[in-house]
Write a protein that holds these residues in place. Sequence first.
Motif, short mmCIF file in Angstrom:
data_model
loop_
_atom_site.label_atom_id
_atom_site.label_comp_id
_atom_site.label_asym_id
_atom_site.label_seq_id
_atom_site.Cartn_x
_atom_site.Cartn_y
_atom_site.Cartn_z
N ALA A 91 0.83 -1.21 0.00
CA ALA A 91 0.00 0.00 0.00
C ALA A 91 0.86 1.26 0.00
CB ALA A 91 -0.93 0.00 1.21
N VAL A 92 1.86 1.29 0.87
CA VAL A 92 2.74 2.47 0.95
C VAL A 92 3.53 2.63 -0.34
CG1 VAL A 92 4.72 3.47 2.13
CG2 VAL A 92 2.89 2.41 3.47
N GLY A 93 4.09 1.53 -0.85
CA GLY A 93 4.84 1.60 -2.10
C GLY A 93 4.00 2.10 -3.26
N TRP A 94 2.77 1.64 -3.31
CA TRP A 94 1.83 2.06 -4.36
C TRP A 94 1.57 3.56 -4.28
CZ3 TRP A 94 -4.08 0.70 -3.88
CH2 TRP A 94 -4.78 1.28 -4.94
N MET A 95 1.29 4.08 -3.08
CA MET A 95 1.01 5.50 -2.94
C MET A 95 2.24 6.36 -3.23
SD MET A 95 -2.20 5.84 -2.44
CE MET A 95 -2.37 4.43 -3.55
N LEU A 96 3.41 5.89 -2.83
CA LEU A 96 4.64 6.61 -3.16
C LEU A 96 4.85 6.66 -4.67
CD1 LEU A 96 7.08 5.27 -0.41
CD2 LEU A 96 6.21 7.61 -0.62
N ARG A 97 4.56 5.55 -5.33
CA ARG A 97 4.66 5.52 -6.80
C ARG A 97 3.71 6.53 -7.43
NH1 ARG A 97 2.59 0.22 -8.44
NH2 ARG A 97 0.58 1.25 -8.71
N LYS A 133 8.11 13.74 -9.43
CA LYS A 133 9.20 12.79 -9.28
C LYS A 133 10.15 13.19 -8.16
CE LYS A 133 12.65 10.29 -12.02
NZ LYS A 133 13.24 10.14 -13.38
N THR A 134 10.34 14.48 -7.98
CA THR A 134 11.26 14.96 -6.94
C THR A 134 10.83 14.51 -5.55
OG1 THR A 134 11.80 16.90 -8.29
CG2 THR A 134 12.31 17.03 -5.94
N VAL A 135 9.53 14.51 -5.31
CA VAL A 135 9.02 14.07 -4.00
C VAL A 135 9.42 12.62 -3.74
CG1 VAL A 135 6.90 13.53 -2.72
CG2 VAL A 135 7.09 15.68 -3.98
N LEU A 136 9.26 11.77 -4.73
CA LEU A 136 9.63 10.36 -4.57
C LEU A 136 11.14 10.20 -4.42
CD1 LEU A 136 9.09 7.33 -4.56
CD2 LEU A 136 9.03 7.40 -7.07
N LYS A 144 7.65 3.14 -11.78
CA LYS A 144 7.56 4.10 -12.89
C LYS A 144 8.89 4.83 -13.15
CE LYS A 144 3.30 3.26 -13.84
NZ LYS A 144 2.92 2.60 -15.12
N LEU A 145 9.94 4.44 -12.45
CA LEU A 145 11.25 5.05 -12.67
C LEU A 145 11.97 4.34 -13.82
CD1 LEU A 145 12.54 5.74 -9.04
CD2 LEU A 145 11.16 7.20 -10.54
N THR A 146 13.07 4.90 -14.25
CA THR A 146 13.84 4.30 -15.34
C THR A 146 14.52 3.03 -14.85
OG1 THR A 146 15.88 5.48 -14.82
CG2 THR A 146 14.29 6.60 -16.27
N ALA A 147 14.95 2.20 -15.79
CA ALA A 147 15.66 0.97 -15.45
C ALA A 147 16.93 1.28 -14.66
CB ALA A 147 16.01 0.19 -16.71
N GLU A 148 17.61 2.35 -15.03
CA GLU A 148 18.84 2.73 -14.33
C GLU A 148 18.55 3.16 -12.89
OE1 GLU A 148 17.90 3.81 -17.29
OE2 GLU A 148 19.37 2.85 -18.61
#
Length: 233
Positions: free
Chosen positions: A183-189, A196-199, A221-225
């Motif tokens: 749940a937390v990971g989902w909301m952070l995403r 993006k800066t917040v995350l 949703k971030l890049t592979a790198e």
Amino acid sequence: MTAKEIQLQLEKASTPEKRDFLPHFFKTGKGGYGEGDKFIGVIVPDIRKIAKANKSLPSNELTDLLNNEYHECRMCALFILVEKFKKANEADRKQIVDFYLAHSHRINNWDLVDLSSKDILGEYLIDKEDRKILYKLAKSELLWDQRIAVIATFAFIKKSDFTDIINLSEQFLSHKHDLMHKAVGWMLREAGKRDKTVLINFLNKHHKVMPRTMLRYSLEKLTAEEKAYYMKK
């Protein structure tokens, strides 16, 4: 219309395949997070249709429906509450929220929380300065109260208001249950999709201690790198 009649409508919409599949999917066996829950075997779109057709259900029947042993009956009750909330004035919205929170022990699986919390508690709190109820729920010993607090913030996140999800995420860094990590990971995403800066700021501060599931969900949703960097750390 009564709660019993709505149950009969749900039973007519059930399928043997779903009735067999859902108890396993929602971990209803001994020791599972949904231990003892029962299923009629109805898909969510059909439950929504039945709820919309019965959105004028009286409060006493709504209480009976929410106290029903079958998962789909409780879900239908929550969908009816969501429909009532959409059309309610401020005073009635407060009553709906109070009713919702008074019965949080019956909102007792992750899907029931996820399909109702943001649309009732979250929407109610959007324009409120006092959101102490979220932090009271976060301190509850009931897992579902804790998840309600987190998922409610989705309503704020959609308005680019990230304060509460960041605060709650920090509180739950040491939580033991996988359902809270998700749940937390989902909301952070979701926060990261809008800012993006917040995350990134949260990850830079906490990624070394975040549970792996929480971290993995937040990175989707971030890049592979970027994923590789934070997962490696």
